[in-house]
Design an enzyme around this catalytic site. Structure first.
Site, mmCIF file in Angstrom:
data_model
loop_
_atom_site.group_PDB
_atom_site.id
_atom_site.type_symbol
_atom_site.label_atom_id
_atom_site.label_comp_id
_atom_site.label_asym_id
_atom_site.label_seq_id
_atom_site.Cartn_x
_atom_site.Cartn_y
_atom_site.Cartn_z
ATOM 1 N N ASP A 149 2.804 9.070 129.875
ATOM 2 C CA ASP A 149 2.400 8.023 128.923
ATOM 3 C C ASP A 149 2.417 8.498 127.478
ATOM 4 O OD1 ASP A 149 1.074 7.171 131.631
ATOM 5 O OD2 ASP A 149 1.201 5.395 130.348
ATOM 6 N N ARG A 192 2.767 -3.076 133.046
ATOM 7 C CA ARG A 192 2.177 -1.760 132.842
ATOM 8 C C ARG A 192 3.279 -0.716 132.993
ATOM 9 N NH1 ARG A 192 4.148 -0.040 136.781
ATOM 10 N NH2 ARG A 192 2.991 1.867 136.442
ATOM 11 N N GLN A 244 -1.160 1.761 142.085
ATOM 12 C CA GLN A 244 0.216 1.521 141.627
ATOM 13 C C GLN A 244 1.243 2.186 142.546
ATOM 14 O OE1 GLN A 244 -2.351 2.398 139.702
ATOM 15 N NE2 GLN A 244 -2.143 1.688 137.595
HETATM 16 O O1 MRU Z 1 -2.022 2.390 134.029
HETATM 17 P P1 MRU Z 1 -0.535 2.300 134.196
HETATM 18 O O2 MRU Z 1 -0.106 1.684 135.490
HETATM 19 O O3 MRU Z 1 0.127 1.650 132.998
HETATM 20 O O4 MRU Z 1 -0.064 3.827 134.211
HETATM 21 C C1 MRU Z 1 1.318 4.085 134.302
HETATM 22 C C2 MRU Z 1 1.659 5.521 134.411
HETATM 23 O O5 MRU Z 1 0.810 6.384 134.338
HETATM 24 C C3 MRU Z 1 3.119 5.869 134.504
HETATM 25 O O6 MRU Z 1 3.307 7.021 135.259
HETATM 26 C C4 MRU Z 1 3.693 6.095 133.092
HETATM 27 O O7 MRU Z 1 3.371 5.032 132.252
HETATM 28 C C5 MRU Z 1 5.168 6.282 133.103
HETATM 29 S S1 MRU Z 1 6.051 4.798 133.495
HETATM 30 C C6 MRU Z 1 7.712 5.139 133.362
#
Ligand code: MRU
Length: 354
Positions: A244, A53, A203
């Site tokens: 994202d 992720r 996370q």
């Molecule tokens: O749901 P996730 O864990 O994939 O979300 C990840 C995030 O929101 C991060 O902050 C983003 O992807 C940037 S990673 C360099």
């Protein structure tokens, strides 16, 4: 699954018949397990379930997923390119918000299309591994460049707050937001990083706190709802998160809870920074209103990590991301430089599209 001996988030093992080996991030920090992705369904499931992720890492995994997905078809032109479309569409259905996924899939598809009339399928397969590895390596370099550009912004900062995980686990290496902290540390500047645990999938607690502690960075874990108090007490002088998807006007989608941090930072006169590579920008959309926001399963909230914590049958709303308006973002740190002020003209200028 095998016990890990390496710490790389993702590794391509072997040649055209090889496989993608990745850390199962759902098991961290308690267990370091790796998964061998030998078919595209396993790659899709790993992305969907957040075993891999973070926007850049999702893109890299999907690029290797294309290679794996094409291993089941013979070296015949029609079948190969029909399968390419199928695999790309399938992987694109895994998660909707991080644009890096679609960016990487598009890059793989365009690379194969450009070679169709020039090379036999057997050689196109090899070129696609090269392309996936180039995406992987470029991300590594972009992360280091983000750290180089961003570390100076924190020169007068002692405490900094981050949300979710924008570290090495979310990228090829070093991360985006965490790259800024790691680079500051490399330059002898010891930061104290406050980490939002990041409900509902933690996370921040499971991944970011783990990465920072591995690097010997002073780390304090807080519940997401404590951020305002931490700011009021003057414990942090900046907020840095990843993203994202960033729209043309600078509106930025990131993990749910990021928007409230930006609003809180404004209320406390603290700068709010986003760190992201150019592969996270979606210049086909005008604003954050056009960013698709993933909604995830209710059980992530009602039965977090296997224990029921809400009454049976309760209605749940579980958006995985939110959009921070550009106006709340003090600067966006990219591998090409710092975007400040955050607006369309400056984005295009720094990214070289002006
Ligand atoms: O749901 P996730 O864990 O994939 O979300 C990840 C995030 O929101 C991060 O902050 C983003 O992807 C940037 S990673 C360099």
């Amino acid at each position: 699954m095998t016990k890990a001996t390496k710490v790389e988030t993702m590794i391509w093992e072997g040649g055209v018949d090889g496989y993608l080996d990745l850390i199962d991030q759902t098991r961290l920090p308690n267990e370091m397990l790796r998964i061998e992705c030998r078919d595209v369904e396993t790659v899709w499931e790993a992305i969907k379930m957040l075993r891999v992720r973070g926007a850049p890492a999702i893109g890299i995994a999907a690029a290797y997923g294309v290679v794996v997905g094409l291993q089941t078809v013979p070296d015949e032109d029609e079948q190969f390119f029909a399968r390419m479309d199928e695999v790309v569409n399938y992987l694109a259905s895994s998660r909707p918000t991080a644009v890096n996924l679609f960016w990487a899939l598009d890059r793989m598809q365009r690379q194969s299309a450009s070679l169709r009339s020039e090379l036999p399928v057997s050689e196109i397969r090899e070129k696609l591994i090269d392309e996936a590895q180039a995406i992987h390596e470029e991300d590594r370099q972009m992360c280091h460049a983000i750290g180089d550009h961003g570390a100076g912004l924190l020169a007068d900062v002692d405490g900094v707050l981050t949300h979710c995980n924008a570290g090495g686990l979310a990228t090829a290496e070093y991360g985006t937001a965490l790259s800024v902290f790691f680079t500051a540390q490399d330059r002898g500047h010891d930061l104290h990083v406050y980490v939002d645990e990041t409900r509902p999938l933690l996370q921040g607690a499971r991944l970011t706190a783990w990465e920072l502690m591995q690097r010997g960075i002073a780390t304090t874990l807080i519940c997401d709802s404590m951020a305002a108090q931490v700011m009021r007490e003057g414990r942090v002088q900046a907020v840095v998160t990843g993203a994202d998807r960033i729209a043309s006007n600078g509106d930025s989608a990131n993990k749910i809870g990021t928007y409230s941090l930006a609003v809180l930072a404004r209320a406390h006169g603290i700068p709010f920074y986003i760190a992201a590579p150019s592969s996270t920008f979606d210049l086909t959309i005008e604003s954050g209103a056009q960013i698709p926001i993933e909604e995830r399963n209710a059980t992530e909230i009602t039965h977090g990590f296997g224990r029921q914590t809400a009454p049976d049958g309760v209605q749940v709303y579980n958006p995985a991301f939110d959009v921070t308006p550009a106006d709340y973002i003090s600067a966006i740190i990219t591998e090409q430089g710092i975007i400040r002020p955050v607006n369309e003209a400056k984005i295009k200028q720094v990214l070289g599209f002006a």
